[in-house]
Design an enzyme around this catalytic site. Structure first.
Site, PDB file in Angstrom:
ATOM      1  CG  ASP A  28       0.667   0.735   4.316  1.00  0.00           C
ATOM      2  OD1 ASP A  28      -0.135  -0.140   4.694  1.00  0.00           O
ATOM      3  OD2 ASP A  28       1.899   0.612   4.398  1.00  0.00           O
ATOM      4  CG  ASP A  61      12.521   4.511   5.919  1.00  0.00           C
ATOM      5  OD1 ASP A  61      11.741   4.850   5.004  1.00  0.00           O
ATOM      6  OD2 ASP A  61      12.617   3.336   6.316  1.00  0.00           O
ATOM      7  CG  ASP A 100       1.164  -4.562   2.856  1.00  0.00           C
ATOM      8  OD1 ASP A 100       1.855  -3.599   2.449  1.00  0.00           O
ATOM      9  OD2 ASP A 100       1.503  -5.284   3.805  1.00  0.00           O
TER      10      ASP A 100
HETATM   11  P1  ATP Z   1       7.660  -3.423   2.753  1.00  0.00           P
HETATM   12  O1  ATP Z   1       7.626  -3.791   1.323  1.00  0.00           O
HETATM   13  O2  ATP Z   1       8.711  -4.131   3.507  1.00  0.00           O
HETATM   14  O3  ATP Z   1       6.332  -3.431   3.462  1.00  0.00           O
HETATM   15  P2  ATP Z   1       7.484  -0.607   3.213  1.00  0.00           P
HETATM   16  O4  ATP Z   1       8.285   0.532   2.665  1.00  0.00           O
HETATM   17  O5  ATP Z   1       6.018  -0.613   2.923  1.00  0.00           O
HETATM   18  O6  ATP Z   1       8.189  -1.924   2.727  1.00  0.00           O
HETATM   19  P3  ATP Z   1       6.735  -0.657   5.979  1.00  0.00           P
HETATM   20  O7  ATP Z   1       7.527  -1.152   7.138  1.00  0.00           O
HETATM   21  O8  ATP Z   1       5.484  -1.354   5.605  1.00  0.00           O
HETATM   22  O9  ATP Z   1       7.750  -0.632   4.763  1.00  0.00           O
HETATM   23  O10 ATP Z   1       6.454   0.873   6.259  1.00  0.00           O
HETATM   24  C1  ATP Z   1       5.600   1.673   5.437  1.00  0.00           C
HETATM   25  C2  ATP Z   1       6.210   3.064   5.267  1.00  0.00           C
HETATM   26  O11 ATP Z   1       6.361   3.706   6.543  1.00  0.00           O
HETATM   27  C3  ATP Z   1       7.617   3.071   4.667  1.00  0.00           C
HETATM   28  O12 ATP Z   1       7.571   3.075   3.268  1.00  0.00           O
HETATM   29  C4  ATP Z   1       8.197   4.351   5.218  1.00  0.00           C
HETATM   30  O13 ATP Z   1       7.748   5.464   4.491  1.00  0.00           O
HETATM   31  C5  ATP Z   1       7.571   4.438   6.599  1.00  0.00           C
HETATM   32  N1  ATP Z   1       8.427   3.818   7.629  1.00  0.00           N
HETATM   33  C6  ATP Z   1       8.355   2.559   8.104  1.00  0.00           C
HETATM   34  N2  ATP Z   1       9.278   2.327   9.040  1.00  0.00           N
HETATM   35  C7  ATP Z   1       9.965   3.475   9.185  1.00  0.00           C
HETATM   36  C8  ATP Z   1      11.039   3.885  10.020  1.00  0.00           C
HETATM   37  N3  ATP Z   1      11.609   3.047  10.877  1.00  0.00           N
HETATM   38  N4  ATP Z   1      11.466   5.169   9.902  1.00  0.00           N
HETATM   39  C9  ATP Z   1      10.892   6.021   9.039  1.00  0.00           C
HETATM   40  N5  ATP Z   1       9.890   5.692   8.228  1.00  0.00           N
HETATM   41  C10 ATP Z   1       9.402   4.437   8.285  1.00  0.00           C
HETATM   42 MG    MG Z   2       4.567  -2.035   3.727  1.00  0.00          MG
END
Ligand code: ATP
Ligand code: MG
Length: 465
Positions: free
Chosen positions: A74, A151, A72
């Site tokens: 963001d 993170d 998705d």
């Molecule tokens: P996925 O493919 O699993 O969705 P993602 O990196 O997009 O991976 P998300 O949980 O959707 O993960 O979070 C979006 C963004 O928000 C991450 O890429 C990161 O930059 C930030 N983020 C999410 N959770 C945390 C956390 N616990 N601590 C710090 N930053 C976070």
């Molecule tokens: Mg994500």
């Protein structure tokens, strides 16, 4: 001021440097505007036209750089939620503590968040709990601060679709090329702020085929226990993400390698520490990973039923050994196992019904005489229960011939089906005086099993997934 914030947020470790922004042009990153979903494009474009900054961020940029299709999209912006709402007509504000906006286009939803600052400071006793876990994280900030609170470096990349530029504060692009997960800031402090980051490290490493950099890996074993302070609903969500990542087998292997499976997730303790149950679980997870790769739907209820099955079997055997009949023993064991899971992992109650249904139907696959197989076929949950039975057969727990029989029985014509039915051994009648004896226990139990399992299905309550 900002230098002070960096110190607070990032800690004092060797790993800490003030962010130095690099802007990569399309020549070095190869992401094209066309790779971005039309909804995310529309959102960034509208916000930029209205005079705001707007970037695609996080997992989508990372995945595109690796050459994978993002799950998705963001968007991060310097517009406040109210301003976003005004610019994007079809959108709604979500959340109370930290508001974000959902922008809606046809069947796609893009999450738009305002750059967030991190008031991280274990000294600020209102922002963190006694272990340093952040409980407040809700102040708007600059893009630089927003990058800082993320993170891993590979998750902190911002893509501007208009200029086709990637804005990179921590050499995330370098880490993507090196297939390395590097924590922004001082890893131990970042794990203390949010212990779930340890699970995220494992999930991303398994999913992306990256290695966790030495500094980020080192504190994990020591800090693993902090996961027990994380609210169980959040742990459950993260656990589900792990299991549904499409790389669950690898995730669990790494969890074990990092020492993260102990204590915090009773489910994994059991699953990973019992070699007997391991084969079945491994087959179930491999199966799940394959289904995800094939874009087929996954039922979390089914998945949890497989993870807990070994425990249910052990419990039922124990209760039976005390003289209970198989069916009541199975039911007691099901309840015991589900109750034990509630405490920590908090598998929501809404999954109970489907797990119980699948488990309680298992003995019915052994009944292949008379009308019973026909009735089982008509059960609304037949497919899931059958898939479960096939896994049991593949793991050597029940005879594969029986699973094959059911496979054939499902597609056979009526007349063929009749011929397939197993002839039940009639219990030999002994001449006896006195009152008629009860039917033998095994026949009784089969009927009882059928009755109870259909009661679960018809009982009112949540039937989820
Ligand atoms: P996925 O493919 O699993 O969705 P993602 O990196 O997009 O991976 P998300 O949980 O959707 O993960 O979070 C979006 C963004 O928000 C991450 O890429 C990161 O930059 C930030 N983020 C999410 N959770 C945390 C956390 N616990 N601590 C710090 N930053 C976070
Ligand atoms: Mg994500």
């Amino acid at each position: 001021m900002i230098a002070e914030l960096f110190r607070k947020v990032l800690g004092r470790g060797r790993n800490v440097t003030k962010p130095k922004r690099i802007i990569h042009s399309v020549k070095s990153h190869h992401i094209r505007r066309e790779d971005i979903s039309s909804c995310a494009l529309r959102v960034t474009e509208s916000l930029q036209k209205a005079g705001f900054e707007a970037f695609v961020v996080g997992g989508a940029v990372r995945d595109l750089l690796i050459g994978r299709a993002p799950k998705d999209f963001d968007v991060a912006t310097n517009a406040t939620p109210d301003q976003v709402k005004k610019v994007i007509r079809r959108s709604r504000i979500i959340g109370r503590r930290f508001q974000i906006v959902h922008a809606l286009c046809n069947d796609e939803v893009v999450e738009v968040s305002t750059f967030r600052a991190l008031q991280a400071a274990p000294e600020d006793d209102q922002a963190a709990d006694e272990h340093g876990r952040l409980i407040r994280d809700n102040v708007f900030g600059s893009q630089e601060e927003d990058a800082l609170r993320r993170d891993f470096t590979v998750n902190a990349l911002f893509y501007d679709p208009n200029k086709e530029e990637v804005w990179d504060y921590f050499d995330g692009l370098g880490d993507i090329r090196a297939k390395r997960l590097r924590m922004i800031g001082e890893p131990a402090q970042r794990y203390r702020e949010d212990p779930v980051r340890m699970l995220r490290a494992v999930r991303f490493a398994a999913k992306l085929g990256f290695t966790i950099d030495k500094a980020a890996r080192k504190p994990i074993l020591e800090l693993a226990d902090l996961l027990s302070n994380v609210p169980s609903a959040r742990l459950f969500d993260e656990m589900l993400k792990l299991l549904l990542s499409g790389h669950s087998v690898e995730c669990l292997r790494q969890l074990r390698a990092e020492g993260l499976h102990h204590g915090l997730l009773p489910l994994l303790d059991v699953v990973l520490d019992e070699p007997d149950g391991a084969r079945f679980v491994e087959l179930a997870l491999t199966n799940t990973d394959r289904r995800i790769a094939e874009d087929k739907p996954i039922s979390p209820g089914f998945l949890f039923a497989t993870l807990l099955w070994h425990q249910v079997r052990l419990g039922a055997a124990r209760i039976e050994s005390k003289g209970e009949l198989p069916t009541p023993a199975l039911y007691q064991a099901m309840d015991e196992v589900l109750d034990a899971q509630k405490e920590k992992l908090a598998i929501p109650r809404r999954f109970d019904a489907v797990m119980k249904e699948i488990w309680s139907m298992q003995p019915r696959f052994l009944q292949r005489a008379g009308q019973r197989p026909y009735r089982l076929l008509e059960h609304p949950r037949f497919r899931a229960a059958f898939d479960f039975f096939v896994l049991r057969a593949a793991s050597g727990e029940v005879e594969e011939d029986i699973a094959r029989w059911w496979e054939d029985f499902q597609i056979a014509e009526d007349t063929e089906r009749e011929l397939m039915l197993v002839v039940e051994d009639k219990p030999k009648r002994k001449r006896r005086r006195g009152p008629r004896r009860k039917k033998p226990a095994s026949t009784d139990d089969a009927a009882y099993s059928e009755k109870l399992s259909s009661e679960i299905t018809h009982r009112k309550g949540d039937h989820d997934e």
